[in-house]
Motif scaffolding. Structure first.
Motif, PDB file in Angstrom:
ATOM      1  N   GLY A  69       0.810  -1.213   0.000  1.00  6.67           N
ATOM      2  CA  GLY A  69       0.000   0.000   0.000  1.00  6.67           C
ATOM      3  C   GLY A  69       0.843   1.263   0.000  1.00  6.67           C
ATOM      4  N   ILE A  70       0.189   2.370  -0.248  1.00  2.36           N
ATOM      5  CA  ILE A  70       0.815   3.695  -0.215  1.00  2.36           C
ATOM      6  C   ILE A  70      -0.018   4.566   0.708  1.00  2.36           C
ATOM      7  CG2 ILE A  70       1.443   5.730  -1.582  1.00  2.36           C
ATOM      8  CD1 ILE A  70       1.530   3.808  -4.033  1.00  2.36           C
ATOM      9  N   VAL A  71       0.629   5.243   1.641  1.00  2.00           N
ATOM     10  CA  VAL A  71      -0.083   6.084   2.610  1.00  2.00           C
ATOM     11  C   VAL A  71       0.263   7.552   2.370  1.00  2.00           C
ATOM     12  CG1 VAL A  71      -0.570   6.501   5.044  1.00  2.00           C
ATOM     13  CG2 VAL A  71       0.044   4.194   4.289  1.00  2.00           C
ATOM     14  N   ILE A  72      -0.783   8.370   2.234  1.00  2.00           N
ATOM     15  CA  ILE A  72      -0.620   9.805   1.994  1.00  2.00           C
ATOM     16  C   ILE A  72      -0.782  10.579   3.305  1.00  2.00           C
ATOM     17  CG2 ILE A  72      -1.379  11.780   0.640  1.00  2.00           C
ATOM     18  CD1 ILE A  72      -0.311   9.399  -1.015  1.00  2.00           C
ATOM     19  N   HIS A  73       0.141  11.504   3.552  1.00  2.00           N
ATOM     20  CA  HIS A  73       0.131  12.333   4.754  1.00  2.00           C
ATOM     21  C   HIS A  73       0.202  13.805   4.352  1.00  2.00           C
ATOM     22  CE1 HIS A  73       1.566   8.817   7.272  1.00  2.00           C
ATOM     23  NE2 HIS A  73       2.012   8.460   6.073  1.00  2.00           N
ATOM     24  N   TYR A  74      -0.051  14.696   5.297  1.00  2.00           N
ATOM     25  CA  TYR A  74       0.277  16.101   5.086  1.00  2.00           C
ATOM     26  C   TYR A  74       1.204  16.510   6.223  1.00  2.00           C
ATOM     27  CZ  TYR A  74      -2.639  18.513   8.676  1.00  2.00           C
ATOM     28  OH  TYR A  74      -3.168  19.012   9.839  1.00  2.00           O
ATOM     29  N   THR A  75       2.038  17.506   6.003  1.00  2.00           N
ATOM     30  CA  THR A  75       3.100  17.818   6.960  1.00  2.00           C
ATOM     31  C   THR A  75       2.581  18.455   8.246  1.00  2.00           C
ATOM     32  OG1 THR A  75       3.502  20.012   6.019  1.00  2.00           O
ATOM     33  CG2 THR A  75       4.752  18.155   5.087  1.00  2.00           C
ATOM     34  N   ALA A  76       1.379  19.066   8.183  1.00  2.00           N
ATOM     35  CA  ALA A  76       0.813  19.804   9.333  1.00  2.00           C
ATOM     36  C   ALA A  76       1.726  20.964   9.741  1.00  2.00           C
ATOM     37  CB  ALA A  76       0.573  18.869  10.516  1.00  2.00           C
ATOM     38  N   ASN A  77       2.508  21.450   8.791  1.00  2.00           N
ATOM     39  CA  ASN A  77       3.409  22.581   9.016  1.00  2.00           C
ATOM     40  C   ASN A  77       3.285  23.527   7.824  1.00  2.00           C
ATOM     41  OD1 ASN A  77       5.389  24.279   9.944  1.00  2.00           O
ATOM     42  ND2 ASN A  77       7.090  22.886   9.554  1.00  2.00           N
ATOM     43  N   PRO A  78       2.227  24.373   7.804  1.00  2.00           N
ATOM     44  CA  PRO A  78       1.932  25.210   6.649  1.00  2.00           C
ATOM     45  C   PRO A  78       3.124  26.034   6.165  1.00  2.00           C
ATOM     46  CG  PRO A  78       0.173  25.358   8.267  1.00  2.00           C
ATOM     47  CD  PRO A  78       1.287  24.605   8.924  1.00  2.00           C
ATOM     48  N   GLY A  79       3.328  26.017   4.862  1.00  2.00           N
ATOM     49  CA  GLY A  79       4.376  26.829   4.253  1.00  2.00           C
ATOM     50  C   GLY A  79       5.758  26.207   4.260  1.00  2.00           C
ATOM     51  N   SER A  80       5.931  25.111   4.956  1.00  2.00           N
ATOM     52  CA  SER A  80       7.261  24.482   4.988  1.00  2.00           C
ATOM     53  C   SER A  80       7.535  23.786   3.661  1.00  2.00           C
ATOM     54  CB  SER A  80       7.361  23.479   6.142  1.00  2.00           C
ATOM     55  OG  SER A  80       6.443  22.407   5.964  1.00  2.00           O
ATOM     56  N   THR A  81       8.820  23.708   3.312  1.00  2.00           N
ATOM     57  CA  THR A  81       9.220  23.126   2.031  1.00  2.00           C
ATOM     58  C   THR A  81       9.573  21.656   2.180  1.00  2.00           C
ATOM     59  OG1 THR A  81      11.564  23.618   2.317  1.00  2.00           O
ATOM     60  CG2 THR A  81      10.174  25.364   1.379  1.00  2.00           C
ATOM     61  N   ALA A  82       9.712  20.994   1.041  1.00  2.00           N
ATOM     62  CA  ALA A  82      10.125  19.589   1.054  1.00  2.00           C
ATOM     63  C   ALA A  82      11.516  19.453   1.667  1.00  2.00           C
ATOM     64  CB  ALA A  82      10.115  19.038  -0.373  1.00  2.00           C
ATOM     65  N   GLN A  83      12.407  20.371   1.329  1.00  2.00           N
ATOM     66  CA  GLN A  83      13.764  20.324   1.857  1.00  2.00           C
ATOM     67  C   GLN A  83      13.770  20.498   3.373  1.00  2.00           C
ATOM     68  OE1 GLN A  83      16.675  19.778  -0.171  1.00  2.00           O
ATOM     69  NE2 GLN A  83      17.405  19.303   1.903  1.00  2.00           N
ATOM     70  N   GLU A  84      12.976  21.435   3.866  1.00  2.00           N
ATOM     71  CA  GLU A  84      12.919  21.671   5.312  1.00  2.00           C
ATOM     72  C   GLU A  84      12.392  20.457   6.057  1.00  2.00           C
ATOM     73  OE1 GLU A  84      12.211  26.541   5.240  1.00  2.00           O
ATOM     74  OE2 GLU A  84      10.493  25.154   5.280  1.00  2.00           O
ATOM     75  N   ASN A  85      11.404  19.802   5.489  1.00  2.00           N
ATOM     76  CA  ASN A  85      10.871  18.601   6.142  1.00  2.00           C
ATOM     77  C   ASN A  85      11.877  17.456   6.098  1.00  2.00           C
ATOM     78  OD1 ASN A  85       7.814  18.792   6.995  1.00  2.00           O
ATOM     79  ND2 ASN A  85       8.036  20.033   5.158  1.00  2.00           N
ATOM     80  N   ARG A  86      12.564  17.339   4.992  1.00  2.00           N
ATOM     81  CA  ARG A  86      13.602  16.306   4.899  1.00  2.00           C
ATOM     82  C   ARG A  86      14.686  16.549   5.939  1.00  2.00           C
ATOM     83  NH1 ARG A  86      19.198  15.994   4.747  1.00  2.00           N
ATOM     84  NH2 ARG A  86      19.730  13.862   4.055  1.00  2.00           N
ATOM     85  N   ASP A  87      15.136  17.800   6.052  1.00  2.00           N
ATOM     86  CA  ASP A  87      16.198  18.138   7.003  1.00  2.00           C
ATOM     87  C   ASP A  87      15.742  17.946   8.454  1.00  2.00           C
ATOM     88  OD1 ASP A  87      17.771  18.722   4.836  1.00  2.00           O
ATOM     89  OD2 ASP A  87      17.513  20.910   4.992  1.00  2.00           O
ATOM     90  N   TYR A  88      14.448  18.211   8.694  1.00  2.00           N
ATOM     91  CA  TYR A  88      13.910  17.986  10.037  1.00  2.00           C
ATOM     92  C   TYR A  88      14.000  16.505  10.395  1.00  2.00           C
ATOM     93  CZ  TYR A  88      10.415  17.068  13.630  1.00  2.00           C
ATOM     94  OH  TYR A  88       9.763  16.616  14.754  1.00  2.00           O
ATOM     95  N   PHE A  89      13.604  15.646   9.464  1.00  2.00           N
ATOM     96  CA  PHE A  89      13.682  14.202   9.712  1.00  2.00           C
ATOM     97  C   PHE A  89      15.123  13.777  10.002  1.00  2.00           C
ATOM     98  CE2 PHE A  89       9.807  13.604   6.736  1.00  2.00           C
ATOM     99  CZ  PHE A  89       8.930  13.723   7.812  1.00  2.00           C
ATOM    100  N   ASN A  90      16.046  14.300   9.214  1.00  2.00           N
ATOM    101  CA  ASN A  90      17.441  13.904   9.396  1.00  2.00           C
ATOM    102  C   ASN A  90      17.999  14.408  10.730  1.00  2.00           C
ATOM    103  OD1 ASN A  90      19.640  12.480   8.003  1.00  2.00           O
ATOM    104  ND2 ASN A  90      20.714  14.436   8.102  1.00  2.00           N
ATOM    105  N   GLY A  91      17.500  15.565  11.178  1.00  2.00           N
ATOM    106  CA  GLY A  91      17.984  16.138  12.434  1.00  2.00           C
ATOM    107  C   GLY A  91      17.477  15.437  13.684  1.00  2.00           C
TER     108      GLY A  91
END
Length: 224
Positions: free
Chosen positions: A99-121
């Motif tokens: 399956g594939i699960v779709i989410h939303y970041t719940a962080n309005p205006g944040s970019t893909a890069q910022e979310n990626r960096d948050y995960f890595n941090g």
């Protein structure tokens, strides 16, 4: 003799008229056949055009008036894999994707890069365990954080058999931009082909845990 010849000539003339009439009938039949064939072709083209228009309208209405042409080819993916760590990329192999699960970041205006960096941090902050296989950005950019054959911490009980996609959004409504939506559809379609899945195998985080995620598509079932 003259009578006989005239009789023969008469027969010949009659035979000539009969042949001409037969040729005329043959031409008429061919014309009729061509007319019928052309009529069928015209109707076939018309029906195809109507069906194409109907599908286009359906696609147009399915996303609130924004037409989306589904493209299942491999999208342009910026691969930026997270460091292997216990908080966002444990390096555990999945059990096979169902399956594939779709989410939303719940962080309005944040970019893909910022979310990626948050995960890595998270390996440093250790505040929580979270990640996703992909993040789709506000301009439609796609960043890959975790390989599709590895577990990402996104979908609770479905972490081990699904691919997760986090999606960015510009405001509190959680609605995606058109660019984001198009990239999400293409990425999802490509993953469905890759893992032999159907549309029924594409679910929301809400369908796993009841969480209001992705918000817009939980609150607007018709849009989903």
């Amino acid at each position: 003799m003259n009578t006989y010849k005239g009789h023969r000539n008469g027969k010949r003339r009659a035979s000539g008229r009969s042949t001409a009439a037969g040729r005329g009938k043959g031409k008429s039949r061919r014309k009729a056949a061509v007319f019928v064939e052309n009529t069928y072709i015209k109707w076939g083209i018309l029906i195809l055009a109507v069906l194409t228009l109907a599908l286009a309208v359906r696609g147009f209405l399915s996303h609130g008036g924004t037409y989306v042409n589904v493209d299942a080819s491999e999208p342009d993916i910026d691969v930026q894999l997270l460091d292997v760590n216990p908080y966002s990329r444990p390096g555990i192999e999945s059990n096979g994707i169902t399956g594939i699960v779709i989410h939303y970041t719940a962080n309005p205006g944040s970019t893909a890069q910022e979310n990626r960096d948050y995960f890595n941090g998270l390996q440093y902050s250790q505040e929580t365990s979270a990640s996703s296989n992909f993040v789709v950005g506000l301009d439609g950019e796609i960043v890959q954080c975790v390989p599709t054959w590895e577990v990402a911490y996104a979908s609770n009980d479905r972490n081990y058999d699904t691919v997760s996609i986090e999606v960015c959004h510009p405001d509190e409504s959680g609605k995606f931009t058109d660019e984001t939506y198009r990239s999400l559809v293409q990425l999802t379609a490509w993953l469905c082909v890759k893992f032999d899945l159907t549309a029924d195998d594409v679910i929301r985080h809400y369908d796993v845990t009841g969480k209001n995620c992705p918000k817009y598509f939980v609150e607007h079932e018709d849009a989903w």
